[in-house]
Motif scaffolding. Structure first.
Motif, PDB file in Angstrom:
ATOM      1  N   HIS A   3       0.791  -1.216   0.000  1.00  0.00           N
ATOM      2  CA  HIS A   3       0.000   0.000   0.000  1.00  0.00           C
ATOM      3  C   HIS A   3       0.835   1.283   0.000  1.00  0.00           C
ATOM      4  O   HIS A   3       0.320   2.330  -0.295  1.00  0.00           O
ATOM      5  N   ALA A   6       0.672   2.139  -3.519  1.00  0.00           N
ATOM      6  CA  ALA A   6      -0.678   2.607  -3.845  1.00  0.00           C
ATOM      7  C   ALA A   6      -0.878   4.036  -3.337  1.00  0.00           C
ATOM      8  O   ALA A   6      -1.419   4.880  -4.053  1.00  0.00           O
ATOM      9  N   ARG A   9       0.924   6.408  -5.563  1.00  0.00           N
ATOM     10  CA  ARG A   9       0.249   6.501  -6.861  1.00  0.00           C
ATOM     11  C   ARG A   9      -0.971   7.431  -6.770  1.00  0.00           C
ATOM     12  O   ARG A   9      -1.139   8.327  -7.583  1.00  0.00           O
ATOM     13  N   TYR A  10      -1.798   7.219  -5.754  1.00  0.00           N
ATOM     14  CA  TYR A  10      -2.993   8.066  -5.596  1.00  0.00           C
ATOM     15  C   TYR A  10      -2.628   9.510  -5.242  1.00  0.00           C
ATOM     16  O   TYR A  10      -3.295  10.447  -5.651  1.00  0.00           O
ATOM     17  N   GLU A  81      -7.437   1.756   2.237  1.00  0.00           N
ATOM     18  CA  GLU A  81      -7.416   0.385   1.726  1.00  0.00           C
ATOM     19  C   GLU A  81      -8.816  -0.134   1.420  1.00  0.00           C
ATOM     20  O   GLU A  81      -9.052  -0.748   0.381  1.00  0.00           O
ATOM     21  N   ARG A  84     -10.182   1.669  -1.726  1.00  0.00           N
ATOM     22  CA  ARG A  84      -9.410   1.312  -2.915  1.00  0.00           C
ATOM     23  C   ARG A  84      -9.669  -0.143  -3.336  1.00  0.00           C
ATOM     24  O   ARG A  84      -9.751  -0.459  -4.525  1.00  0.00           O
TER      25      ARG A  84
END
Ligand code: W6P
Length: 372
Positions: A3, A6, A9-10, A81, A84
């Motif tokens: 994560h 992630a 990235r976000y 989490e 997503r």
């Protein structure tokens, strides 16, 4: 870890901001297809906004991100989490399940402001021994972002319910006057419970309705009225009692005067009290988080060594009672006012009283969460 990637990235994506009018336009004449579209927007948008806050939290000094602030971090990562990892929303069944998840997330994060307040006080206590620590813009950012996340989540949830005059959580004809009356009644009750007396209010002027989230306006007005009433009562009521003067009668407490005005683009609410104003040395700090309580806490800690500092902080909060101001309420009210392009300013007349100006946009065309 997985994560971390992630989150990064976000966090590269910018939040997609809306205006009140866009939200109204989208949410009126709601149907199943639009609900799915709305859920997809929230599904994409929440992780972006959470990722930015998760990155912010990681950039704080280690000793700050422990205790309550670490708990906020965990809540955010878990929310990130769970949103997503929710499957791609294809049909009404997916949308309904996603809505249930949103309701849970809103409920689970209800205590974040409290955690932030406690965590901040702890951090300031610890920091005072090592370094100068200014967390005001961090906390502003956290709370402004939280207002936005909750708004988009609650807006989606409430698009399921049709209430006359409302599109989701937005009242298309929110009456500042009505909101003021309701906030005054509530404040009056709280004040009476605490002091056995209440302060009369005199309202002048009138304004038309605005597209607005009533909860936001209610929060602001209740907070400002509480501060004003508290100041007036403590100046005119208690002082005369300790000096063994004649007890002031309820009627002789000076009114809180409220003026409502409007122009083409804004509504203004001016709340004036004769509570003696704000001492000049604390005036620069009234919009700073937790400032007024730090010294008091430090003294208390010295008296009461041992015991978890946590429990102490939680207790402390509850003895202040519901009329306590100048902690988080004032800066948070300012954020609510700024959220859709308004402002909140305070002018103290030393020894006499305080005027607060609340400006609200009435066009509905300002983007949410304006830069602060
Ligand atoms: C005061 C302090 C304050 C803060 C906010 C609003 C009104 C007032 N009055 O004395």
């Amino acid at each position: 870890t997985v994560h971390d990637n992630a989150v990064a990235r976000y966090a590269k994506k910018e939040p997609r901001k809306n205006t009140i009018n866009q939200l109204i336009q989208f949410g009126k004449h709601i149907n199943e297809q639009k609900l799915i579209q709305s859920a997809r927007f929230v599904h994409q948008e929440l992780p972006v906004r959470l990722a930015h806050r998760i990155i912010d939290l990681r950039s704080l000094p280690y000793y700050v991100v422990c205790g309550p602030i670490k708990r906020i971090y965990d809540v955010y990562v878990e929310a990130f989490e769970s949103v997503r990892n929710f499957r791609k929303i294809q049909d009404s069944a997916d949308e309904k399940e996603f809505t249930v998840l949103l309701k849970h997330l809103v409920d689970e994060s209800a205590n974040v402001v409290e955690l932030l307040a406690h965590g901040l006080r702890l951090a300031l206590l610890k920091a005072s021994e090592r370094e100068h620590l200014d967390l005001d813009s961090f906390v502003d950012q956290m709370l402004m972002s939280r207002i936005g996340r909750r708004m988009i989540a609650e807006q989606h949830v409430m698009l399921h319910e049709s209430r006359p005059g409302f599109v989701g959580v937005i009242n298309t004809n929110c009456s500042p006057r009505e909101c003021l009356d309701i906030a005054y009644q509530e404040c009056s009750r709280i004040c009476f419970r605490q002091y056995g007396v209440t302060v009369p209010v005199q309202i002048r002027g009138s304004v038309s309705t605005i597209p607005y989230i009533p909860y936001h306006l209610h929060y602001i007005l209740l907070e400002l009225l509480k501060n004003a009433m508290r100041a007036v009562v403590e100046k005119h009521f208690f002082r005369s009692r300790t000096q063994k003067d004649l007890l002031l009668s309820k009627d002789s407490l000076p009114c809180i005067e409220v003026l409502l005005t409007q122009g083409p683009k804004q509504v203004t609410i001016r709340i004036s009290d004769q509570g003696g104003g704000i001492p000049l040395d604390i005036l620069p700090n009234v919009f700073r988080y937790g400032f007024s309580t730090v010294n008091r806490l430090r003294e208390e800690q010295q008296q009461q060594e041992g015991g978890g500092e946590w429990d102490l902080l939680v207790q402390r909060q509850s003895v202040d009672g519901p009329m306590a101001g100048l902690g988080f309420g004032l800066p948070l009210s300012k954020l609510y006012a700024q959220y859709f392009g308004g402002s909140l300013q305070l002018v103290s007349m030393d020894g006499y009283g305080t005027d607060v100006y609340v400006h609200l946009d009435r066009t509905g065309d300002v983007l949410e969460g304006v830069e602060i």
